[in-house]
Design a protein around this motif. Structure first.
Motif, PDB file in Angstrom:
ATOM      1  N   VAL A  11       0.839  -1.205   0.000  1.00  0.00           N
ATOM      2  CA  VAL A  11       0.000   0.000   0.000  1.00  0.00           C
ATOM      3  C   VAL A  11       0.875   1.256   0.000  1.00  0.00           C
ATOM      4  N   ALA A  12       0.509   2.238  -0.837  1.00  0.00           N
ATOM      5  CA  ALA A  12       1.149   3.555  -0.844  1.00  0.00           C
ATOM      6  C   ALA A  12       0.079   4.610  -0.621  1.00  0.00           C
ATOM      7  N   ILE A  13       0.480   5.688   0.044  1.00  0.00           N
ATOM      8  CA  ILE A  13      -0.508   6.726   0.379  1.00  0.00           C
ATOM      9  C   ILE A  13       0.008   8.109  -0.052  1.00  0.00           C
ATOM     10  N   PRO A  14       0.108   8.387  -1.323  1.00  0.00           N
ATOM     11  CA  PRO A  14       0.599   9.698  -1.756  1.00  0.00           C
ATOM     12  C   PRO A  14      -0.310  10.827  -1.275  1.00  0.00           C
ATOM     13  N   HIS A  15       0.325  11.914  -0.803  1.00  0.00           N
ATOM     14  CA  HIS A  15      -0.421  13.086  -0.343  1.00  0.00           C
ATOM     15  C   HIS A  15       0.494  14.293  -0.463  1.00  0.00           C
ATOM     16  N   GLY A  16      -0.070  15.479  -0.335  1.00  0.00           N
ATOM     17  CA  GLY A  16       0.683  16.703  -0.547  1.00  0.00           C
ATOM     18  C   GLY A  16       1.594  17.054   0.612  1.00  0.00           C
ATOM     19  N   VAL A  17       2.609  17.871   0.329  1.00  0.00           N
ATOM     20  CA  VAL A  17       3.466  18.388   1.391  1.00  0.00           C
ATOM     21  C   VAL A  17       2.655  19.316   2.283  1.00  0.00           C
ATOM     22  N   GLY A  18       3.188  19.594   3.492  1.00  0.00           N
ATOM     23  CA  GLY A  18       2.447  20.398   4.455  1.00  0.00           C
ATOM     24  C   GLY A  18       2.042  21.757   3.935  1.00  0.00           C
ATOM     25  N   ALA A  19       2.901  22.378   3.104  1.00  0.00           N
ATOM     26  CA  ALA A  19       2.598  23.708   2.587  1.00  0.00           C
ATOM     27  C   ALA A  19       1.392  23.717   1.661  1.00  0.00           C
ATOM     28  N   ALA A  20       0.999  22.523   1.194  1.00  0.00           N
ATOM     29  CA  ALA A  20      -0.125  22.437   0.255  1.00  0.00           C
ATOM     30  C   ALA A  20      -1.471  22.323   0.962  1.00  0.00           C
ATOM     31  N   LYS A  21      -1.489  22.443   2.286  1.00  0.00           N
ATOM     32  CA  LYS A  21      -2.761  22.361   3.011  1.00  0.00           C
ATOM     33  C   LYS A  21      -3.768  23.374   2.479  1.00  0.00           C
ATOM     34  N   LYS A  22      -3.279  24.522   2.068  1.00  0.00           N
ATOM     35  CA  LYS A  22      -4.184  25.564   1.578  1.00  0.00           C
ATOM     36  C   LYS A  22      -4.869  25.167   0.285  1.00  0.00           C
ATOM     37  N   GLU A  23      -4.349  24.140  -0.388  1.00  0.00           N
ATOM     38  CA  GLU A  23      -4.957  23.670  -1.640  1.00  0.00           C
ATOM     39  C   GLU A  23      -6.086  22.679  -1.388  1.00  0.00           C
ATOM     40  N   VAL A  24      -6.238  22.229  -0.133  1.00  0.00           N
ATOM     41  CA  VAL A  24      -7.269  21.232   0.207  1.00  0.00           C
ATOM     42  C   VAL A  24      -8.574  21.951   0.511  1.00  0.00           C
ATOM     43  N   LYS A  25      -9.610  21.642  -0.263  1.00  0.00           N
ATOM     44  CA  LYS A  25     -10.928  22.241  -0.043  1.00  0.00           C
ATOM     45  C   LYS A  25     -11.721  21.449   0.998  1.00  0.00           C
TER      46      LYS A  25
ATOM     47  N   ILE B 245       2.858  -1.842  -9.070  1.00  0.00           N
ATOM     48  CA  ILE B 245       3.727  -0.859  -9.692  1.00  0.00           C
ATOM     49  C   ILE B 245       4.900  -0.602  -8.753  1.00  0.00           C
ATOM     50  N   ASP B 246       6.016  -0.190  -9.306  1.00  0.00           N
ATOM     51  CA  ASP B 246       7.223   0.000  -8.507  1.00  0.00           C
ATOM     52  C   ASP B 246       7.145   1.292  -7.702  1.00  0.00           C
ATOM     53  N   PHE B 247       7.283   1.161  -6.376  1.00  0.00           N
ATOM     54  CA  PHE B 247       7.421   2.309  -5.483  1.00  0.00           C
ATOM     55  C   PHE B 247       8.796   2.175  -4.826  1.00  0.00           C
ATOM     56  N   GLY B 248       9.821   2.621  -5.546  1.00  0.00           N
ATOM     57  CA  GLY B 248      11.185   2.411  -5.063  1.00  0.00           C
ATOM     58  C   GLY B 248      11.539   0.946  -5.171  1.00  0.00           C
ATOM     59  N   ASP B 249      11.953   0.354  -4.056  1.00  0.00           N
ATOM     60  CA  ASP B 249      12.316  -1.072  -4.040  1.00  0.00           C
ATOM     61  C   ASP B 249      11.117  -1.964  -3.745  1.00  0.00           C
ATOM     62  N   GLU B 250       9.953  -1.387  -3.568  1.00  0.00           N
ATOM     63  CA  GLU B 250       8.759  -2.150  -3.209  1.00  0.00           C
ATOM     64  C   GLU B 250       7.720  -2.086  -4.327  1.00  0.00           C
ATOM     65  N   LYS B 251       6.754  -3.010  -4.253  1.00  0.00           N
ATOM     66  CA  LYS B 251       5.634  -2.991  -5.188  1.00  0.00           C
ATOM     67  C   LYS B 251       4.368  -2.593  -4.458  1.00  0.00           C
ATOM     68  N   ALA B 252       3.662  -1.645  -5.039  1.00  0.00           N
ATOM     69  CA  ALA B 252       2.387  -1.207  -4.471  1.00  0.00           C
ATOM     70  C   ALA B 252       1.248  -1.716  -5.334  1.00  0.00           C
ATOM     71  N   TYR B 253       0.269  -2.346  -4.688  1.00  0.00           N
ATOM     72  CA  TYR B 253      -0.907  -2.845  -5.398  1.00  0.00           C
ATOM     73  C   TYR B 253      -2.117  -1.942  -5.151  1.00  0.00           C
ATOM     74  N   LEU B 254      -2.005  -1.135  -4.135  1.00  0.00           N
ATOM     75  CA  LEU B 254      -3.095  -0.218  -3.781  1.00  0.00           C
ATOM     76  C   LEU B 254      -2.477   1.160  -3.539  1.00  0.00           C
ATOM     77  N   VAL B 255      -2.940   2.152  -4.293  1.00  0.00           N
ATOM     78  CA  VAL B 255      -2.468   3.521  -4.132  1.00  0.00           C
ATOM     79  C   VAL B 255      -3.649   4.361  -3.645  1.00  0.00           C
ATOM     80  N   VAL B 256      -3.536   4.892  -2.435  1.00  0.00           N
ATOM     81  CA  VAL B 256      -4.619   5.665  -1.834  1.00  0.00           C
ATOM     82  C   VAL B 256      -4.190   7.136  -1.770  1.00  0.00           C
ATOM     83  N   GLY B 257      -4.756   7.964  -2.640  1.00  0.00           N
ATOM     84  CA  GLY B 257      -4.464   9.395  -2.618  1.00  0.00           C
ATOM     85  C   GLY B 257      -5.214  10.061  -1.486  1.00  0.00           C
ATOM     86  N   ILE B 258      -4.522  10.882  -0.699  1.00  0.00           N
ATOM     87  CA  ILE B 258      -5.121  11.472   0.501  1.00  0.00           C
ATOM     88  C   ILE B 258      -5.033  12.989   0.454  1.00  0.00           C
ATOM     89  N   ALA B 259      -6.167  13.645   0.751  1.00  0.00           N
ATOM     90  CA  ALA B 259      -6.198  15.094   0.953  1.00  0.00           C
ATOM     91  C   ALA B 259      -6.916  15.329   2.274  1.00  0.00           C
TER      92      ALA B 259
END
Length: 519
Positions: A436-450, A463-477
């Protein structure tokens, strides 16, 4: 020049009234959500104290801790939450325990100070460090900052604010006792009756009279202050006068208003009838004064605040042996209000129907129910449209952009948030293990979250996430600190290996949606 000056004065008065209303709403907002706890305390007090209906030494032992700790802490938590959500609520409760321990009287006033103060301080701290916390250290900083700041405010409350609030409480108590001893308590109706119509009744009842009444009830088992505003008699007299002597729709609407007011406890229902003919303020003042005078003669009072102000709630909070005085106070106030109101209602000119509608609109305006700015539509954290299953393998960057694009297109974030998600991945991998990977914005991008939201991408072949494989990518805002709750829920879901594996391979969108929304 005179007209201009008059307009300016009118604007200033309107602005002042608006500020008073907002302050009253805030005070009321700290108490109203906790009325159930106040009623619970009132019932336990009415039944189990030595002078109660069924005295019980063991059960009555709950009365003291509830009024000393439970009720002030609930007020403090609610006040902090109103300023800075749950995190502010926690700080508000921590701050409140300081004033509780720094005083020997119930700290309702202290809680109304410390709760919002705790929320305000942590809110300002969060704003100051937003976007400056190194990746991966957010939870550590959030928890330790709350603990350190909360501890400091609690100490401040214990050493400084608690004694001051206790002194203010004692001064108020002494002033109130002086009014009672002088026999001029009925005169407070001159202020209470008009103010509750013009400025919000809940603010007076729960923000001022309630705390004084609770302290008096703790000492003598009952308090007249619970009835100064909540007495349904004055309003009943107004509505009876309209029912008997008015014409048209106003007359026809009065019986229904009587039921809602007297038995339902919604006093706001009679406010338009007074505003339609403002001279009727004399009727509610007269009714209030006579009611307080009668209650004083009988030494009547309630064990807790009746909320809502229904005659049923009033009787439920009446102590053993106190029914005659309480009922007499309500009846006398209704009778006096009715007699005064009848004179003016009979003399009223025709056209009551239109006046009533205008008065109702005025009440709505005064209670700030007509907001200029509309509230944004609240989105669910997860939409089914944001779940994509069976995707072909792609690069890590493309997967992150796809997760971000879903959040943009469904209204959770602005366009710039996608770049912030890529930057976060460059700073520190968001792969958390177990595929599992959980991509999300840097702290400064909080203002972009509605609004807080997530998107879910499933890659059965990985898919390759560095040396690991991710089967589930959960985008978080996450708005504010709500991303921490999402992470906690996600961890709970993925702890079940069977469910986790099924999420990675299923073709059923409903299954994934149900698993995540149930959490």
């Amino acid at each position: 020049m005179g007209v201009s000056t008059g307009v300016n004065i009118q604007k200033e008065q309107s602005a002042f009234q608006l500020k008073v209303q907002k302050f009253g709403r805030f005070l009321s907002g700290m108490v109203m959500p906790n009325i159930g706890a106040f009623i619970a305390w009132g019932i336990i007090t009415a039944f189990f104290i030595p002078t109660g209906w069924t005295p019980n030494e063991k059960l009555s032992s709950m009365v003291g801790p509830m009024i000393t700790y439970l009720l002030p802490l609930l007020i403090g938590y609610t006040g902090g939450k109103m300023v800075a959500d749950v995190r502010g609520g926690v700080l508000g409760a921590i701050a409140t325990i300081g004033v509780i321990m720094g005083s020997d009287v119930p700290m309702f006033l202290g809680a109304m100070i410390m709760g919002p103060l705790g929320g305000y301080v942590i809110k300002k701290f969060d704003q100051a460090v937003e976007g400056k916390i190194p990746a991966g250290f957010e939870m550590l900083v959030n928890n330790f900052s709350a603990g350190i700041i909360g501890g400091m405010i609690a100490i401040l409350g214990y050493l400084a604010i608690g004694p001051v609030a206790a002194g203010l409480n004692n001064a108020l108590g002494a002033g109130v006792q002086a009014i009672v001893n002088a026999g001029i308590l009925p005169l407070v109706s001159i202020f209470i009756e008009p103010a509750k119509i013009l400025f919000l009744n809940n603010a007076i009842n729960h923000g001022v009279l309630g705390p004084i009444g609770i302290q008096q009830a703790e000492q003598v088992g009952k308090s007249i202050f619970f009835l100064l505003e909540a007495n349904p008699g004055p309003g009943l007299g107004i509505l009876l006068a309209y029912w008997l002597f008015a014409k048209g729709t106003v007359k026809e609407s009065a019986p229904g208003a009587i039921i809602i007011h007297f038995f339902g406890g919604i006093h706001e229902i009679y406010f338009p009838y007074v505003l339609m003919n403002p001279v009727l303020l004399l009727a509610v003042i007269g009714g209030g004064m006579s009611g307080v005078f009668t209650l004083s003669i009988f030494g009547a009072g309630l064990v807790a605040a009746p909320s809502p102000g229904s005659i049923l709630a009033v009787l439920a909070m009446t102590p053993k042996g106190g029914f005659l005085g309480v009922i007499a106070g309500v009846v006398v106030s209704a009778a006096v209000s009715f007699l005064i109101a009848s004179f003016f209602v009979k003399r009223a000119a025709n056209g009551e129907d239109q006046d009533l509608e205008n008065a109702k609109e005025k009440v709505q305006s005064m209670k700030l129910k007509k907001e200029v700015e509309a509230e944004p539509v609240k989105l669910p954290v997860l939409k089914k449209d944001n779940i994509k299953l069976g995707l072909s393998s792609m690069s890590k960057a493309d997967a992150i952009r796809m997760a971000g694009r879903l959040l943009v297109d469904t209204g959770y974030v602005s366009e710039n948030y996608i770049d912030a998600m890529i930057q976060r991945e460059e700073d520190l991998s968001t792969y958390i293990g177990n595929g599992v990977a959980i991509p999300h914005g840097v702290g400064a991008a909080k203002k972009e979250v509605k609004q807080t939201g997530i998107s879910i991408l499933q890659f059965p072949e990985g898919i390759d996430f560095g040396d690991e494989k991710a089967y589930l990518v959960v985008g978080i805002a996450g708005a504010g600190n709500e991303h921490l709750t999402i992470l906690s829920n996600l961890a709970t879901i993925m702890e079940d290996e069977k469910v986790a594996e099924e999420i990675k391979q299923t073709t059923d969108v409903d299954f994934v949606y149900n698993v995540f929304t149930q959490q």
